[in-house]
Structure formats: structure tokens, C-alpha cells
Write a protein that holds these residues in place. Sequence first.
Motif, PDB file in Angstrom:
ATOM      1  N   TYR A  21      39.960 -15.833  14.907  1.00 31.09           N
ATOM      2  CA  TYR A  21      39.019 -16.364  13.969  1.00 31.09           C
ATOM      3  C   TYR A  21      38.342 -17.662  14.709  1.00 31.09           C
ATOM      4  O   TYR A  21      39.009 -18.008  15.645  1.00 31.09           O
ATOM      5  CB  TYR A  21      39.873 -17.425  12.822  1.00 31.09           C
ATOM      6  N   THR A  47      38.267 -21.239  15.741  1.00 31.35           N
ATOM      7  CA  THR A  47      38.935 -22.312  15.028  1.00 31.35           C
ATOM      8  C   THR A  47      37.800 -23.644  14.963  1.00 31.35           C
ATOM      9  O   THR A  47      36.843 -23.588  15.425  1.00 31.35           O
ATOM     10  CB  THR A  47      40.060 -22.851  15.799  1.00 31.35           C
ATOM     11  N   ILE A  76      34.686 -24.430  16.942  1.00 30.91           N
ATOM     12  CA  ILE A  76      33.277 -24.538  16.550  1.00 30.91           C
ATOM     13  C   ILE A  76      32.831 -25.808  16.816  1.00 30.91           C
ATOM     14  O   ILE A  76      31.414 -25.836  17.333  1.00 30.91           O
ATOM     15  CB  ILE A  76      33.473 -24.505  14.707  1.00 30.91           C
ATOM     16  N   PRO A  95      34.706  -7.864  -2.021  1.00 31.03           N
ATOM     17  CA  PRO A  95      35.326  -8.872  -1.487  1.00 31.03           C
ATOM     18  C   PRO A  95      34.010 -10.179  -1.773  1.00 31.03           C
ATOM     19  O   PRO A  95      32.832  -9.958  -1.991  1.00 31.03           O
ATOM     20  CB  PRO A  95      35.047  -8.661   0.083  1.00 31.03           C
ATOM     21  N   ARG A 123      31.668 -13.035  -1.695  1.00 32.78           N
ATOM     22  CA  ARG A 123      30.528 -13.002  -0.572  1.00 32.78           C
ATOM     23  C   ARG A 123      30.080 -14.551  -0.863  1.00 32.78           C
ATOM     24  O   ARG A 123      28.997 -14.759  -0.375  1.00 32.78           O
ATOM     25  CB  ARG A 123      29.227 -12.179  -0.582  1.00 32.78           C
ATOM     26  N   GLU A 131      23.953 -24.913  10.579  1.00 35.48           N
ATOM     27  CA  GLU A 131      24.570 -23.451  11.173  1.00 35.48           C
ATOM     28  C   GLU A 131      26.146 -23.765  11.326  1.00 35.48           C
ATOM     29  O   GLU A 131      26.742 -22.881  10.962  1.00 35.48           O
ATOM     30  CB  GLU A 131      23.978 -23.256  12.624  1.00 35.48           C
ATOM     31  N   GLN A 132      26.427 -25.004  11.787  1.00 41.08           N
ATOM     32  CA  GLN A 132      27.770 -25.196  11.948  1.00 41.08           C
ATOM     33  C   GLN A 132      28.621 -25.412  10.633  1.00 41.08           C
ATOM     34  O   GLN A 132      29.735 -24.735  10.617  1.00 41.08           O
ATOM     35  CB  GLN A 132      28.001 -26.723  12.714  1.00 41.08           C
ATOM     36  N   LEU A 155      29.363 -21.902   9.651  1.00 40.20           N
ATOM     37  CA  LEU A 155      30.149 -21.437  10.317  1.00 40.20           C
ATOM     38  C   LEU A 155      31.944 -21.712  10.008  1.00 40.20           C
ATOM     39  O   LEU A 155      32.541 -20.876   9.938  1.00 40.20           O
ATOM     40  CB  LEU A 155      30.090 -21.418  11.687  1.00 40.20           C
ATOM     41  N   VAL A 156      31.856 -23.040   9.759  1.00 41.65           N
ATOM     42  CA  VAL A 156      32.987 -23.652   9.106  1.00 41.65           C
ATOM     43  C   VAL A 156      33.474 -22.936   7.993  1.00 41.65           C
ATOM     44  O   VAL A 156      34.610 -22.295   7.841  1.00 41.65           O
ATOM     45  CB  VAL A 156      32.912 -25.096   8.973  1.00 41.65           C
ATOM     46  N   GLN A 176      32.380 -19.931   6.843  1.00 42.11           N
ATOM     47  CA  GLN A 176      32.806 -18.586   7.090  1.00 42.11           C
ATOM     48  C   GLN A 176      34.317 -18.210   7.628  1.00 42.11           C
ATOM     49  O   GLN A 176      34.858 -17.427   7.208  1.00 42.11           O
ATOM     50  CB  GLN A 176      31.712 -17.850   8.209  1.00 42.11           C
ATOM     51  N   THR A 177      34.443 -19.131   8.578  1.00 39.61           N
ATOM     52  CA  THR A 177      35.778 -19.057   9.222  1.00 39.61           C
ATOM     53  C   THR A 177      36.908 -19.030   8.162  1.00 39.61           C
ATOM     54  O   THR A 177      37.940 -18.415   8.198  1.00 39.61           O
ATOM     55  CB  THR A 177      36.043 -19.753  10.683  1.00 39.61           C
ATOM     56  N   GLN A 186      36.808 -16.245   5.832  1.00 36.53           N
ATOM     57  CA  GLN A 186      37.452 -15.127   6.076  1.00 36.53           C
ATOM     58  C   GLN A 186      38.900 -15.179   6.348  1.00 36.53           C
ATOM     59  O   GLN A 186      39.558 -14.234   5.938  1.00 36.53           O
ATOM     60  CB  GLN A 186      36.970 -14.791   7.875  1.00 36.53           C
ATOM     61  N   PHE A 187      39.532 -16.213   6.706  1.00 36.92           N
ATOM     62  CA  PHE A 187      41.058 -16.286   6.768  1.00 36.92           C
ATOM     63  C   PHE A 187      41.617 -16.231   5.308  1.00 36.92           C
ATOM     64  O   PHE A 187      42.677 -15.567   5.212  1.00 36.92           O
ATOM     65  CB  PHE A 187      41.226 -17.906   7.104  1.00 36.92           C
ATOM     66  N   ASP A 200      41.606 -12.581   4.421  1.00 40.83           N
ATOM     67  CA  ASP A 200      42.565 -11.639   5.085  1.00 40.83           C
ATOM     68  C   ASP A 200      43.915 -12.037   4.965  1.00 40.83           C
ATOM     69  O   ASP A 200      44.650 -11.194   4.722  1.00 40.83           O
ATOM     70  CB  ASP A 200      42.264 -11.914   6.589  1.00 40.83           C
ATOM     71  N   ARG A 201      43.954 -13.214   4.782  1.00 38.86           N
ATOM     72  CA  ARG A 201      45.649 -13.848   4.918  1.00 38.86           C
ATOM     73  C   ARG A 201      45.993 -14.336   3.551  1.00 38.86           C
ATOM     74  O   ARG A 201      47.283 -14.337   3.387  1.00 38.86           O
ATOM     75  CB  ARG A 201      45.662 -14.925   5.866  1.00 38.86           C
ATOM     76  N   LEU A 229      43.962 -23.027  13.080  1.00 40.32           N
ATOM     77  CA  LEU A 229      42.591 -23.255  12.787  1.00 40.32           C
ATOM     78  C   LEU A 229      42.136 -24.562  12.510  1.00 40.32           C
ATOM     79  O   LEU A 229      40.793 -24.940  12.655  1.00 40.32           O
ATOM     80  CB  LEU A 229      42.088 -22.605  11.478  1.00 40.32           C
ATOM     81  N   PHE A 250      42.884 -26.870  10.026  1.00 41.08           N
ATOM     82  CA  PHE A 250      42.484 -27.410   8.746  1.00 41.08           C
ATOM     83  C   PHE A 250      43.209 -28.678   8.342  1.00 41.08           C
ATOM     84  O   PHE A 250      42.894 -29.174   7.307  1.00 41.08           O
ATOM     85  CB  PHE A 250      42.989 -26.258   7.680  1.00 41.08           C
ATOM     86  N   ILE A 299      35.658 -26.429   3.648  1.00 46.76           N
ATOM     87  CA  ILE A 299      36.875 -25.919   3.851  1.00 46.76           C
ATOM     88  C   ILE A 299      37.930 -25.760   2.713  1.00 46.76           C
ATOM     89  O   ILE A 299      38.396 -25.011   2.247  1.00 46.76           O
ATOM     90  CB  ILE A 299      37.940 -26.774   5.087  1.00 46.76           C
TER      91      ILE A 299
END
Lengths: 256, 389
Positions: free
Chosen positions: A187, A189, A193, B3, B5, B18-19, B22-23, B25-26, B29-30, B33-34, B59, B61, B82
Amino acid sequence: MKIIVCLKQVPAKDSVLRIDEGGQWVKEADLTWEVNEPDAFALEEGLRLKEKHGGEVVVLCAGPPRAASAIREALAKGADRGIHIEDEALGRADTFTAARAMAAAARAESPDLILTGLQSDDFGYGQTGVILAELLGLPHATIIMEVEKRDGSIKVKRELEAGWFQYVEMPLPALLAIQSGINKVRYATLMGIKKAKTKELKRLTPAELGVDLEPRQQIRRVYVPQKTKRTHLLEGSPKEAAAKLVEKLKFEARVL
Amino acid sequence: MFPFRGVDYMDIDSLFSEQERLVRQTTRQFVEDRVIPIIERHNREATFPLHLVRELAELGFFGANLSGYGCAGMSNVEYGLIMQELERGDSGLRSFCSVQGALVMYPILTFGTEEQKQHWLPRLQNGTALGCFGLTEPDFGSNPAGMRAVAVRDGSSFILNGEKTWITNGSVADVAVVWARLDGVIRGFLVEKGTPGFKTSDIHGKWSLRASITSSLSFQDCRIPEENLLPGARGLKSPLSCLTQARYGIGWGAVGAAMACYDTARQYTILRKQFHDRPIASHQLVQNELAWMITEITKAQLMALHVGRLKDAGKADFSHISMLKRNNVWMALETARRSRDLLGANGITDEYPIFRHMCNLETVKTYEGTHNIHTLIIGEKVTGVSAYV
């Protein structure tokens, strides 16, 4: 080792696809985009090789402006810098055109290794990496499941059919098309980022690279597979009809 | 079921950088998945997935919106996203991160000595140390000013006595930020695990936040070294400022829980057929519910984002955050109930996440200032008259 990882941005998996008015592509406004999954495995493999052997990972993408977010994601995961060959037309470029654009940019970098995903999740041609290698005059191997660096060469494991594998030793520089599932993708992190913001993302136009985007291949029509329903009446006595039915079930429907 | 979306009716995504995306999205996804594959089992067994702590830390957090000492230095909007995504997984998971970041790391960073910061913040950030926050007492919930916990100076240390309860992560914490009176003034103390006289016990039988550890803390003549006093914290406003941080995250988190419920109900009603082989989504009564939910979620998203932008500009007031927490948690609970209803009998099983979220949100409505307390904060703000005296 200087590693170039080629990256494509594709519609997110499970997207609901709607065909556009021209009937030649899907409606892009509806879509969310993500890094082509096989390319994400290629990136991960590149990052692992760098972590093990040192060097640099450069992300190379030939795509429309929106694809910058895919490069930024790769930088957040640990790639060192990015090169974006930017043109709206590259979103739907054929494999030869995309490979030509990337070859021009890659040549200037003289990398030791180029990694691509095996294929893209949108077109799925599986050709871009191979054409890119040919254009650059590099040896290449596809469906790579394992990469082991040796002195001045690499040993790779290729997936063949029916559980067979092939081991190939190749000289460097080379190009590898990576199979999905070769590793466990990391991922981005939060620290990564944040760091990505300060990394170099070079934008190039096809004109600057001296590449024309004249397509060699055209999509004529995109359509959803049509379901058809036909009723066929079997004539004859019940016995004859039953025999015909069995024959059809056996040889046409292949359910017996 | 497909899943997750995200839920974005009004192109709110165009308001994120954009950032920021991305935060999100990460984190998403975590969680996908987890967390999603294991959370129902943890909820059934009433255990927190402690094995995720290391990854959550890697990550970034923990204390994501704090700067320095290894923290990620994210903006408040990024932090909010987050929290949204974590609570889309489970309110217990979001609570874990809220407590670690907003209620433990934040007060140490804001009120602590340089030594305290150097010692604790990197450890709390990388998950090798866990923390908890002790304010609520058995007899003092909404009225923390009445607290009985008391510290008395004894040479170069303090003797702490008292009881704290409803403490998330109490029994797994390496350090407890405990609030007690010293010479009549509410002060903050760092009480380390293993301090003689400091005992914890877990609260069992919860129907809510089952995948989260909730404890009671007891302090009997605990000797706390002088250097464990948070020098910058004085008076009730200090712990309340921590709660403002945590409530802000809840305001976003609740949106995530609501999204999970709404998205499940939307997908379910499209697939579920009843009466003339038509999806129940084609019924007006069902559409009424979906329309209500997506409208409320969209309003809640916009409020969370606005308060986040205000907070990043240093302009968010605690009364803004009260409105955010009160509205968004109410909205999420109401969305969970309506979603549960749309799933009929299937809605009561843990094959779907809705009932779990619904139960969790009862806690979220209650903790960190109950719904009604936030009503009174807003009431005081607009009238200038306090209703809880």
C-alpha cells in the motif's frame, strides 16, 4: 540497477461500463480509474529489486492528463521519479503507438531493466511490452513469475501452461512482462504519499519525443455481446424427436 | 455483493485534491483487503484484531494529522477521509485509531514535556506502544466536571486514586492519559502499565463495538512520578480539547458507516426480487428510503468537508465540531436502521454489515459527548445561555 516500470491507468475493476454515443468506446465520464493491476505487480517487483540491489525505479506512463494520478500513486509507493508522456489521444492508443512513445522516452534513460505488466485490464492485448522491447532492440521474456539478479544478467521463471515453468537466463539490459500474483503489492503509506509530492514528475509531449500518434489500429465498434434466444421445434414422432434432442444436447449444447 | 467503490452522488470528489483521493484510496484498499474479510468474526467473538496494529502503524494511521515525532503530518481533511474509510470497515477500528491519535498522542503533543513527547510519540506512532484516555467515571459521564479521581502531591511524585470506565483499549494500553484533580484543578497524568495500584478490567456483554476493547481502570494509591504530569494541561478545557479532536474524526467516520449500510442496501434492493419478479428497488417505498439516505449522506459529506477545511484553516470551533458529530452520527444511525429494514430478514444476520454498524452507532451516538449534550452545546452557542447548569 536502473529500472523503468511502465504503467497504464485503466478503468477500475467492476466498473459499470456504458458505451459512448459514437459506439467506439465506453463513456469515460462515468468511470473511476486505477493502476492497471498487472502493472502494479511490475512496480512492486521493481521496488523489491531496488530495495535488494540498490538503484532507481523510474515510472514511465504514456497516457492522458488524468493518468498523472497513477504515476503519483507509484511515487507514493516508493518509485523515485516519473515520466509522463502526456496526450489526450494516448488514452486509447494502440499498442504500437504506446510502445513507440515509451521507447523514445526509455531510450534516453538507458535503463538496465524495463518491467511491464503482462497485459492491460482494458484492451488486454498483451503486446505493448513485447513491441517496446523490439523497438529498443532488447531481449524480453513474458509471463514472469520470479526475477533473480545475477552478475550482469538475470534468471527468470516463466509460467507455461498446465503447471509447467521455464527458467531462462538473460543478459541485461532486458525487458520483462510480469505476471499478476508474482508478489504481494504494497500500500502507499501516508508518509510515502507526502513524500511523493516532492518527487520529480517530468511531462513530455509526443512532439518533444518526435513521435506521431497516428494510430496503426482502429476500433470500429464496441458493443455488448448480444444475447439471442431461438426456439427450435423438433419434428417427427416422439421417438425421433427424442433422438434428435439427445443428439443436440450431446453435440450442440454439450451438456450430455 | 460488489466491493465498495465509495458513495458520491454529487461529484464531491471534485472538491478533493489528488493527494486527498490517494489517501482515501490507500485506506479503502487496506480496509477492503485486511478488515472486511475478518471483521464479522471479530465482532462475533468480541475481539479486536490486534494483529492489524503493526500495519495500521506502518501505513501512518496513528496520529496521522499530527506533525513531527514520526507522524505523517496529514491535513485534517486527509485525516477525516482516513477515519471515514476505517469506519466503513468498523466503528471499533476507527475508535482504536481515534483514541491512539486524538486522545493519547494529541494531548502528549499539546500538553507534554519534550521528554514525554520524545519518549511516547514515536512509540505510539509506530504501534509499539498503545494508549488509552481516562476521563469518564462510573458516576460522571456527560458531566466530567464532577470527577472524583484525585491526585495528591507526595514529595517528588503524586498519589493517584480513582475509577475510570468505558475506556477504549484500557487493558491493552501501555500508557493511560488519566484526568484527575490536583489541588482542585483537573490535570492530566501519564500512568504507565504495571504501575502498582493500577488495575484494569474489561467490560463484557456489549451489544455494540464488540470488535473493540472497552475497560474500567482503577487507581489505588498509585504513585505517579512528577515527570509524568502533563504540564500544559489545566482545567476541564484540556481534556475537552482532546475530545474535540476525536469528535472531528467521528464526524467523518460516521459517514463511512452510513456509506457501508447505504451501499449494501442499494445493491441488495437491486438484486432482490419480489412481486412479479421485479427488484424491490423498483418500489416507491424502497426508493423513498434510498433517496432519503443518499441525500443525508451527501449533506453529511459536505458538512464534514467544510468543517475539515475550516479546521485546516485554523477556524473550526468546538461548536462546529459538535454540530458535525451530532448530525452525522444521527444520520448514520438512521441510515443503518433504514438499510436494515430494506434487507428484511437478511438484515439481521452478520452475513451483511448493517446490523453490526447499527449496533456500533448506538455507542458512537453516546460517546464523546452524547447526541443531547451536543444539542445543548449548539443551543448555548446560538442563545448564549447554557442549559446544563
